[in-house]
Design a protein around this motif. Structure first.
Motif, PDB file in Angstrom:
ATOM      1  N   THR A   1      -2.580 -12.019   2.918  1.00 12.39           N
ATOM      2  CA  THR A   1      -3.195 -12.631   4.099  1.00 12.39           C
ATOM      3  C   THR A   1      -4.327 -11.765   4.664  1.00 12.39           C
ATOM      4  O   THR A   1      -4.984 -12.178   5.624  1.00 12.39           O
ATOM      5  CB  THR A   1      -2.138 -12.841   5.202  1.00 12.39           C
ATOM      6  N   GLN A   2      -4.541 -10.583   4.089  1.00 10.74           N
ATOM      7  CA  GLN A   2      -5.580  -9.689   4.592  1.00 10.74           C
ATOM      8  C   GLN A   2      -6.970 -10.311   4.445  1.00 10.74           C
ATOM      9  O   GLN A   2      -7.236 -11.052   3.495  1.00 10.74           O
ATOM     10  CB  GLN A   2      -5.541  -8.350   3.849  1.00 10.74           C
ATOM     11  N   LYS A   3      -7.850  -9.983   5.392  1.00 12.76           N
ATOM     12  CA  LYS A   3      -9.218 -10.484   5.320  1.00 12.76           C
ATOM     13  C   LYS A   3     -10.049  -9.719   4.292  1.00 12.76           C
ATOM     14  O   LYS A   3     -11.017 -10.243   3.744  1.00 12.76           O
ATOM     15  CB  LYS A   3      -9.868 -10.395   6.703  1.00 12.76           C
ATOM     16  N   ARG A   4      -9.666  -8.479   4.040  1.00 16.07           N
ATOM     17  CA  ARG A   4     -10.310  -7.687   3.001  1.00 16.07           C
ATOM     18  C   ARG A   4      -9.376  -6.546   2.615  1.00 16.07           C
ATOM     19  O   ARG A   4      -8.445  -6.215   3.358  1.00 16.07           O
ATOM     20  CB  ARG A   4     -11.674  -7.147   3.455  1.00 16.07           C
ATOM     21  N   LEU A   5      -9.628  -5.974   1.450  1.00 18.71           N
ATOM     22  CA  LEU A   5      -8.852  -4.837   0.979  1.00 18.71           C
ATOM     23  C   LEU A   5      -9.787  -3.646   0.810  1.00 18.71           C
ATOM     24  O   LEU A   5     -10.864  -3.772   0.205  1.00 18.71           O
ATOM     25  CB  LEU A   5      -8.163  -5.152  -0.353  1.00 18.71           C
ATOM     26  N   GLU A   6      -9.372  -2.504   1.328  1.00 18.28           N
ATOM     27  CA  GLU A   6     -10.169  -1.295   1.198  1.00 18.28           C
ATOM     28  C   GLU A   6     -10.126  -0.798  -0.250  1.00 18.28           C
ATOM     29  O   GLU A   6      -9.166  -1.075  -0.986  1.00 18.28           O
ATOM     30  CB  GLU A   6      -9.636  -0.211   2.138  1.00 18.28           C
ATOM     31  N   PRO A   7     -11.152  -0.052  -0.688  1.00 23.58           N
ATOM     32  CA  PRO A   7     -11.177   0.449  -2.075  1.00 23.58           C
ATOM     33  C   PRO A   7      -9.921   1.213  -2.473  1.00 23.58           C
ATOM     34  O   PRO A   7      -9.444   1.077  -3.604  1.00 23.58           O
ATOM     35  CB  PRO A   7     -12.413   1.363  -2.083  1.00 23.58           C
ATOM     36  N   ALA A   8      -9.383   2.020  -1.559  1.00 22.61           N
ATOM     37  CA  ALA A   8      -8.174   2.781  -1.895  1.00 22.61           C
ATOM     38  C   ALA A   8      -7.002   1.851  -2.176  1.00 22.61           C
ATOM     39  O   ALA A   8      -6.219   2.085  -3.109  1.00 22.61           O
ATOM     40  CB  ALA A   8      -7.826   3.737  -0.751  1.00 22.61           C
ATOM     41  N   ALA A   9      -6.879   0.770  -1.383  1.00 26.25           N
ATOM     42  CA  ALA A   9      -5.797  -0.191  -1.610  1.00 26.25           C
ATOM     43  C   ALA A   9      -5.999  -0.935  -2.925  1.00 26.25           C
ATOM     44  O   ALA A   9      -5.038  -1.179  -3.670  1.00 26.25           O
ATOM     45  CB  ALA A   9      -5.727  -1.180  -0.444  1.00 26.25           C
ATOM     46  N   LEU A  10      -7.240  -1.283  -3.245  1.00 26.05           N
ATOM     47  CA  LEU A  10      -7.522  -1.960  -4.512  1.00 26.05           C
ATOM     48  C   LEU A  10      -7.136  -1.079  -5.696  1.00 26.05           C
ATOM     49  O   LEU A  10      -6.553  -1.561  -6.684  1.00 26.05           O
ATOM     50  CB  LEU A  10      -9.011  -2.323  -4.592  1.00 26.05           C
ATOM     51  N   THR A  11      -7.455   0.197  -5.602  1.00 25.10           N
ATOM     52  CA  THR A  11      -7.113   1.113  -6.694  1.00 25.10           C
ATOM     53  C   THR A  11      -5.604   1.210  -6.872  1.00 25.10           C
ATOM     54  O   THR A  11      -5.087   1.178  -8.001  1.00 25.10           O
ATOM     55  CB  THR A  11      -7.709   2.508  -6.411  1.00 25.10           C
ATOM     56  N   ARG A  12      -4.882   1.326  -5.775  1.00 21.74           N
ATOM     57  CA  ARG A  12      -3.423   1.430  -5.865  1.00 21.74           C
ATOM     58  C   ARG A  12      -2.814   0.157  -6.455  1.00 21.74           C
ATOM     59  O   ARG A  12      -1.908   0.207  -7.289  1.00 21.74           O
ATOM     60  CB  ARG A  12      -2.833   1.688  -4.479  1.00 21.74           C
ATOM     61  N   LEU A  13      -3.305  -1.000  -6.014  1.00 20.92           N
ATOM     62  CA  LEU A  13      -2.778  -2.258  -6.522  1.00 20.92           C
ATOM     63  C   LEU A  13      -3.090  -2.424  -8.012  1.00 20.92           C
ATOM     64  O   LEU A  13      -2.250  -2.909  -8.782  1.00 20.92           O
ATOM     65  CB  LEU A  13      -3.357  -3.431  -5.733  1.00 20.92           C
ATOM     66  N   GLY A  59       3.986  -6.804 -10.408  1.00 17.94           N
ATOM     67  CA  GLY A  59       2.638  -6.545 -10.886  1.00 17.94           C
ATOM     68  C   GLY A  59       1.810  -7.818 -10.927  1.00 17.94           C
ATOM     69  O   GLY A  59       0.611  -7.810 -10.621  1.00 17.94           O
ATOM     70  N   TRP A  60       2.445  -8.914 -11.300  1.00 14.93           N
ATOM     71  CA  TRP A  60       1.775 -10.213 -11.281  1.00 14.93           C
ATOM     72  C   TRP A  60       1.399 -10.579  -9.843  1.00 14.93           C
ATOM     73  O   TRP A  60       0.286 -11.052  -9.585  1.00 14.93           O
ATOM     74  CB  TRP A  60       2.710 -11.256 -11.887  1.00 14.93           C
ATOM     75  N   ALA A  61       2.319 -10.337  -8.901  1.00 18.69           N
ATOM     76  CA  ALA A  61       2.049 -10.644  -7.490  1.00 18.69           C
ATOM     77  C   ALA A  61       0.927  -9.763  -6.949  1.00 18.69           C
ATOM     78  O   ALA A  61       0.111 -10.212  -6.134  1.00 18.69           O
ATOM     79  CB  ALA A  61       3.319 -10.466  -6.663  1.00 18.69           C
ATOM     80  N   ALA A  62       0.853  -8.509  -7.390  1.00 16.01           N
ATOM     81  CA  ALA A  62      -0.217  -7.625  -6.948  1.00 16.01           C
ATOM     82  C   ALA A  62      -1.575  -8.142  -7.407  1.00 16.01           C
ATOM     83  O   ALA A  62      -2.559  -8.123  -6.654  1.00 16.01           O
ATOM     84  CB  ALA A  62       0.017  -6.217  -7.475  1.00 16.01           C
ATOM     85  N   THR A  63      -1.630  -8.621  -8.638  1.00 16.71           N
ATOM     86  CA  THR A  63      -2.882  -9.177  -9.166  1.00 16.71           C
ATOM     87  C   THR A  63      -3.289 -10.423  -8.392  1.00 16.71           C
ATOM     88  O   THR A  63      -4.466 -10.610  -8.050  1.00 16.71           O
ATOM     89  CB  THR A  63      -2.708  -9.513 -10.656  1.00 16.71           C
ATOM     90  N   ARG A  64      -2.315 -11.280  -8.094  1.00 13.58           N
ATOM     91  CA  ARG A  64      -2.607 -12.491  -7.322  1.00 13.58           C
ATOM     92  C   ARG A  64      -3.100 -12.132  -5.918  1.00 13.58           C
ATOM     93  O   ARG A  64      -4.000 -12.792  -5.372  1.00 13.58           O
ATOM     94  CB  ARG A  64      -1.360 -13.368  -7.242  1.00 13.58           C
TER      95      ARG A  64
END
Length: 407
Positions: free
Chosen positions: A206-218, A231-236
Motif C-alpha cells: 500500500t506504500q506510495k513509494r519504496l526507498e532504494p534501501a527497501a527495494l534492495t532488501r526486497l 519471495g513471490w509476495a515481495a516481488t508483487r
C-alpha cells in the motif's frame, strides 16, 4: 493479464454511517457477547411463559410467531390458547443496543484488544468488518499506535491476524517512514511463519513509494532460494508500488531495475515470471538499458512464460527497428509455438504495418502461421493500423491454443 487492482478503501466521511449499519446488522449476533449473555426477553415475559429462553446464538434464526403458532396448531384443541401465550420475541434496546454504542463510543487503543476478544471469537464477518474499521480509526496517523497493532498481529492467530493487518493497511500511519521501515523488517523476519510474512508484505504494497534501501532488501529476499511464497509476495509488492508511483511521478527506473534483477537472478521460475511480466501492466517505454536486459533474458530464460513476458515488454522499446530485427532472428531459433506466437503478433505491435515483411518470413519459416499472416495483412489493407483495434478484429486471438497454458 489485467492489472492487479487494489481494494477500494472507505473514506473517513463514509465510515460513521457504514459503522452504524454494521452495528445494526450484527446487533443480535454480537450484543449477547458484549452484554455477558443477557437475555433478549425481559424477566417478566419469561416468567409469564413459565420458562426461561436463552438468547439466540449468533447467526441462528429467531423463531417468530408464525413458526411457533404453526407448531402449536398441530397439537389440536387448545392450540389457539398456546399461540396467544407465545408472544413474539422482542429486541430490547435497553439490553443490547447501548452495549454496542458503549463499545463504539468508549473503546480505545489501550482497551481494544481486551474488549474485542469475545467479538473476534464470534467469527461473524460483519462484526469483524466493524472491528477492522474501528481499529483503523483508532490508529489514525499515529506511528506509536500502528507499531502497537503490528505487535498484536505478530502474536495473533490466523483469523485475528487478518483483522489487525486489514486495519493497518487502511490506516494513514502506514505511510509514515518509521512505520514503513518496521513493516519491512517484519515482512523479512525469518522467524515468522510464511503466512505472516506474506501478510506483512501485502500490507507493504500500500506504500506510495519504496526507498532504494527497501527495494534492495526486497530484491535480495526475493532472490533467496528459500523465500518461497513470501519471495513471490515481495516481488508483487515491488510491482504494485511501482505502478502506483509511476502514475504519480512518472518514474519507473528504480523499480524496473529491481524487477529485472529478480527476473534474471531468482532461482524460482514463478518468481522470475512475475518479475518479468509485471512491468507490462504499467506499459513502460523501454530505454536502451532496459531493452538490452530484456534481450539477454529472451536469449537465456529457460521458462517459455518468461520469454513471452520479455517479448511483450520488448514490443514497447524505443528502438522499433532493433526490436523488429530481434524478433525475426529469435523466431528462427525459438522452438516453442506459443513464444513464436508472441514474437509474431508483437512484431506488429512494435513496428505496425512495417512489420509485415518480417511476419511474412516468420510464416514461411513456420507454415502454421500462414493463416495468421493473411489475417494481419488483410486488416492492414483495410486501413486498420492501431494495434489494439487490429488485435480485437482478428478472427481468432488464440489460434495456437496458448491461452490454456496461462489459465
Amino acid at each position: 493479464m489485467p492489472p492487479d487492482a487494489l481494494p477500494p478503501s472507505t473514506s473517513p466521511t463514509q465510515r460513521p454511517s457504514r459503522r452504524r449499519f454494521i452495528l445494526g446488522a450484527t446487533v443480535l449476533g454480537a450484543a449477547v457477547l458484549l452484554a455477558g449473555g443477557a437475555r433478549i426477553l425481559s424477566p417478566d415475559e419469561a416468567e409469564g411463559r413459565g420458562e426461561t429462553h436463552p438468547a439466540a446464538a449468533p447467526g441462528s434464526p429467531n423463531p417468530g410467531p408464525s413458526r411457533q403458532g404453526a407448531a402449536a396448531g398441530l397439537t389440536g384443541p387448545g392450540g389457539a390458547e398456546q399461540e396467544a401465550v407465545a408472544a413474539p420475541r422482542r429486541f430490547e434496546a435497553t439490553t443490547c443496543w447501548p452495549e454496542l454504542e458503549r463499545f463504539d463510543g468508549h473503546v480505545t487503543i489501550e482497551n481494544f484488544r481486551e474488549w474485542a476478544e469475545p467479538l473476534l471469537a464470534a467469527r461473524e464477518p460483519l462484526v469483524r468488518d466493524y472491528l477492522k474499521e474501528r481499529l483503523t480509526e483508532l490508529i489514525g496517523n499515529d506511528a506509536g499506535r500502528a507499531l502497537q497493532v503490528m505487535d498484536w498481529a505478530r502474536e495473533a492467530g490466523p483469523k485475528d491476524f487478518k483483522v489487525y493487518l486489514s486495519a493497518l493497511r487502511d490506516s494513514e500511519a502506514l505511510q509514515l517512514p518509521q512505520v514503513a521501515a518496521r513493516l519491512t523488517d517484519m515482512a523479512l523476519d525469518g522467524s515468522l511463519a510464511p503466512n505472516q510474512r506474506a501478510g506483512f508484505l501485502s500490507a507493504l504494497d500500500t506504500q506510495k513509494r519504496l526507498e532504494p534501501a527497501a527495494l534492495t532488501r526486497l530484491a535480495d529476499f526475493a532472490k533467496d532460494p528459500v523465500s518461497g511464497e513470501a519471495g513471490w509476495a515481495a516481488t508483487r509488492t515491488i510491482a504494485r508500488v511501482m505502478k502506483r508511483d509511476f502514475h504519480q511521478s512518472g518514474s519507473l527506473t528504480p523499480y524496473m531495475d529491481t524487477l529485472l534483477t529478480i527476473g534474471a537472478e531468482s532461482p524460482d521460475e514463478q518468481i522470475r515470471y512475475l518479475a518479468l511480466s509485471m512491468p507490462m501492466h504499467a506499459a513502460p517505454v523501454l530505454d536502451a538499458e532496459a531493452t538490452e536486459r530484456y534481450t539477454r533474458i529472451l536469449a537465456t530464460e529457460g521458462s517459455e512464460d518468461g520469454r513471452e513476458a520479455a517479448v511483450h515488454n520488448l514490443s514497447l522499446s524505443q528502438d522499433k527497428a532493433q526490436v523488429l530485427e530481434l524478433f525475426g532472428r529469435s523466431f528462427v531459433t525459438e522452438q516453442d509455438v506459443c513464444v513464436r506466437w508472441a514474437l509474431f503478433r508483437f512484431a506488429a505491435r512494435a513496428a505496425g504495418r512495417d512489420a509485415l515483411p518480417v511476419m511474412a518470413n516468420m510464416a514461411m519459416t513456420d507454415p502454421r502461421f500462414q493463416p495468421d499472416y493473411q489475417a494481419f495483412e488483410r486488416l492492414y489493407a483495410s486501413g486498420t493500423l492501431d494495434f489494439v483495434r487490429l488485435w480485437n478484429s482478428l478472427p481468432d486471438q488464440d489460434p495456437h491454443h496458448c491461452l490454456d497454458r496461462h489459465d
